[in-house]
Design an enzyme around this catalytic site. Sequence first.
Site, mmCIF file in Angstrom:
data_model
loop_
_atom_site.group_PDB
_atom_site.id
_atom_site.type_symbol
_atom_site.label_atom_id
_atom_site.label_comp_id
_atom_site.label_asym_id
_atom_site.label_seq_id
_atom_site.Cartn_x
_atom_site.Cartn_y
_atom_site.Cartn_z
ATOM 1 N N CYS A 108 -4.874 -3.977 -1.995
ATOM 2 C CA CYS A 108 -3.969 -4.031 -0.845
ATOM 3 C C CYS A 108 -3.252 -2.690 -0.678
ATOM 4 C CB CYS A 108 -2.994 -5.198 -0.989
ATOM 5 S SG CYS A 108 -2.254 -5.707 0.581
ATOM 6 N N HIS A 137 -6.312 -10.259 -2.487
ATOM 7 C CA HIS A 137 -5.470 -10.644 -3.613
ATOM 8 C C HIS A 137 -6.083 -11.849 -4.319
ATOM 9 C CE1 HIS A 137 -2.007 -8.092 -2.803
ATOM 10 N NE2 HIS A 137 -2.068 -8.421 -1.532
#
Length: 488
Positions: free
Chosen positions: A332, A429
Site C-alpha cells: 500500500c 493488505h
Amino acid sequence: MTRAIMVMGTGSDVGKSLIVAGLCRAFANRGLSVAPFKPQNMSNNAAVTSDGGEIGRAQALQAKAARKQPTTLMNPVLLKPEKDTGSQVVIRGRRVASMSAREYFSSRTQFMPAVLDAFDLLAAQNDLVIVEGAGSASEINLRDGDIANFGFAQQAKILVILVGDIHRGGVIASLVGTFAVIDPADADLIAATLVNKFHGDPSLFDAGRHFVQTRTSRPCLGVVPHFPDASRLPAEDVLALETIEQNSAETVIAVPRLARIANFDDLDPLRAEPGVRLIIVQPGQPIPREAKLIILPGSKATRADLDFLRQQGWDIDIAAHIRAGGHVLGICGGYQMLGTMVADPDGIEGKAGQTQGLGHLAVTTRLEGGKQLRLETANDALSDLPLTGYHMHMGTTTGPDTSRPFAHVDGTPEGARSADGKIMGTYLHGLFAADAFRRQFLADLGVSTDPLLEFDAMIDQTLDDLATHLETHLDLNAILALAREPQS
C-alpha cells in the site's frame, strides 16, 4: 430481549479489547447471537467490512470472536490520525472530514445520533451487544460532549464493568480513584469491577479484591491472569510494535517502523512462522544488513512518511540492501514509496504537492478520488496461488513496472515488480494470511516454513482459548445478569 453491557478501563491498554473479544467468543459458544460495539475508536490499524466500509482492527477481531462478519455498525466513529490535519473522521465506514483535535472535540456531539442509530440497529439484530469504551473512563476533561464512554452509556442506558490493569501497578488506586473523580451519575452506571493481567497466584490479591469491593460498593467479577497467547492476536495499538518477541531464526525480515504506520497486522502471519525473525526497526536504528527481505508497510500519510524514512537514513539502507541483492516488498503506502514520485495535487494527505519516491520501481502515484475499500479475492501473478485480502487506499499507481503485476484481482493486474523480480509492490493488505501463498513466497526467498501452520485457524483457536480463560476466572453468569435491555 436484547441485552448490552459496556466494558470501560481505568486507562488505555488495560486489556479492554481483549476482554471484549474473549466475552464475545465465550457467549457465542453458549449459543447467543453476540456483537461487539465501540462508539468511537482512534487507530490507523483498520479493517474493511463486509458492507464496504472500514472499522478499527480490534472490532474486526471481536466480530470474528463473535463469529460474525464485521460491519460498520460495530464502530460507527473511527478517527485516523493524519499529517498536519489532525485526524480523518470516518463515520459508518466512510471518511466525512479531517479535523484537528480541538475541532473534533468541540463538535463531536453531532456524531452521537449516528452512534446511537448504529447501536440500536446492532442491538435489534443480536441477543447481546458487548460495548467497549475508549481510553480512560476517568478523563473528566473530555467528559463534556463525550460520545465514547459515559456520554454514550448515559444515552444508551447500559451498565458498565470497569477494568483495571494490575500488571502496571496501582490497580486499587485506579479502580477506587475512578469513582472518586467521575460524576456521581456516571458512577451509578458502574455495576462491577474486574482486575486484569495478574501474574502469579490470583489468591494473593484476595485482600485487595475485598478492599476494592468495600470502597466501591460494587462486586469484583474476578481477577484475570495474564493471557500469554494474546500476542498471537492482531494488535490495534502501534505501541505493540515496540514489544514484539523475536525468535532466533536465521532469516531476518526487517520492517521500518514508519511514523504513521498503518495496517501493521499484515505482518502477523510472518511473525508466526518459526523460520522468520521479524525485526521492527525502530526510529534511529539502522536496517539490519543481514535482512533477507525489507517490507515497507502501509502508511496513513505516504509523503510525510517518505520524509520520515529519509530522516532516519533508511533510504540509504534500502539502496544498499538492493545493491547487495536483497528483496523489498512495499504494501500500500510502502508500494507508493518505492516508485519515482508521489503526487498529492489536492492536498488529500496534507499540504498539496509532490514528493520524490525511492525510485526502485518504475511507477508513479497520484493521490486523488475516493478511498478504495474492498475485500478482494486474488491470485499471485507468479504461482497463481490464491490470495485473500483487502484494498484500503486512495489514488492510482501507474508505470512500466505494472506490466509485471504482483497479483491478479478478478483477472485484472494489480501491483508491480521490477525486471529482476526482487522489488515488489502491492495494494493488497492481509495477503500473508493465505497459507499456501505465504509458504511459497517465503520458500522463494529460501526460508523454511511450518507446513502445519494455518494462520486463520490459529487465530480462531486462540480466541477459543481466550474464552476458556475468561470462563475459568470470571463469573460470566453474573456478567450476563448485569446486561439489560438497551433503551436509547
